[in-house]
Design an enzyme around this catalytic site. Structure first.
Site, PDB file in Angstrom:
ATOM      1  N   LYS A   1      -0.835  -2.885   3.922  1.00 52.98           N
ATOM      2  CA  LYS A   1       0.344  -2.261   3.297  1.00 52.98           C
ATOM      3  C   LYS A   1       0.421  -2.658   1.830  1.00 52.98           C
ATOM      4  O   LYS A   1       1.449  -3.140   1.357  1.00 52.98           O
ATOM      5  CB  LYS A   1       1.640  -2.665   4.020  1.00 52.98           C
ATOM      6  CG  LYS A   1       1.680  -2.238   5.479  1.00 52.98           C
ATOM      7  CD  LYS A   1       3.037  -2.597   6.060  1.00 52.98           C
ATOM      8  CE  LYS A   1       3.066  -2.402   7.548  1.00 52.98           C
ATOM      9  NZ  LYS A   1       4.186  -3.033   8.194  1.00 52.98           N
ATOM     10  N   HIS A   2      -0.687  -2.527   1.159  1.00 53.90           N
ATOM     11  CA  HIS A   2      -0.714  -2.782  -0.273  1.00 53.90           C
ATOM     12  C   HIS A   2      -1.925  -2.090  -0.894  1.00 53.90           C
ATOM     13  O   HIS A   2      -2.826  -1.637  -0.175  1.00 53.90           O
ATOM     14  CB  HIS A   2      -0.743  -4.292  -0.577  1.00 53.90           C
ATOM     15  CG  HIS A   2      -1.968  -4.997  -0.094  1.00 53.90           C
ATOM     16  ND1 HIS A   2      -1.985  -5.833   1.001  1.00 53.90           N
ATOM     17  CD2 HIS A   2      -3.234  -4.991  -0.571  1.00 53.90           C
ATOM     18  CE1 HIS A   2      -3.200  -6.311   1.177  1.00 53.90           C
ATOM     19  NE2 HIS A   2      -3.984  -5.816   0.240  1.00 53.90           N
ATOM     20  N   ALA A   3      -1.896  -2.020  -2.215  1.00 52.82           N
ATOM     21  CA  ALA A   3      -3.069  -1.569  -2.984  1.00 52.82           C
ATOM     22  C   ALA A   3      -3.357  -2.661  -4.008  1.00 52.82           C
ATOM     23  O   ALA A   3      -2.564  -3.593  -4.178  1.00 52.82           O
ATOM     24  CB  ALA A   3      -2.769  -0.252  -3.679  1.00 52.82           C
TER      25      ALA A   3
END
Ligand code: TYD
Length: 132
Positions: free
Chosen positions: A48-50
């Site tokens: 749940k991140h970039a």
């Protein structure tokens, strides 16, 4: 999308299999950090991140899981279940990974040292940046 599935050469014989990853050979960047993930329950969603700059190669050395990659426009799911494949994820890709088998072990090879400031953890911020 900004990812590739790398095929690592296997040194296989009657003793089993071995894969060696060396700087400048069969590998897209200089490795600064290695971490591994295991013991994640099947229905948990990790990631749940970039990342703003970081590049990573993710190897599922045991078991299986699914990576959902999203560039802000398109979403693709990559099933990892083979230690001879490396999922090369470049920057600005939102990733979520889930469907972990009990024996799933992920080894992640990263181009940079850990830096929280390289993370984009807010999805709206990611969409804003990716649509730029
Ligand atoms: P995080 O990247 O959020 O995990 P995931 O995306 O796999 O769910 O990291 C989880 C925790 O571990 C967080 O507190 C930061 C810490 N961490 C480090 O200290 N060093 C590292 O190299 C990584 C990847 C995480």
């Amino acid at each position: 999308m900004n990812y590739q599935l790398l095929d690592f050469p296997i040194h296989g014989d009657h003793n089993g299999n071995l894969i060696a990853l060396e700087k400048g050979k069969d590998f897209p960047f200089d490795i600064r950090r290695v971490y591994y993930i295991w013991g994640t329950k099947s229905d948990i969603i990790r990631g749940k991140h970039a990342h703003k700059n970081l590049e990573q190669v993710i190897v599922c050395v045991s078991g299986s899981c699914d990576f959902v990659l999203n560039n802000g426009t398109v979403k693709e799911t990559v099933h990892l279940d083979n230690p001879s494949k490396g999922l090369y994820v470049k920057h600005n890709i939102w990733r979520e990974f889930t469907n972990f088998s009990k024996d799933c072990v992920l080894m992640v090879l990263a181009s940079e040292y850990y830096s929280e400031s390289d993370y984009i953890r807010n999805y709206d911020e990611f969409l804003k940046e990716s649509r730029g």
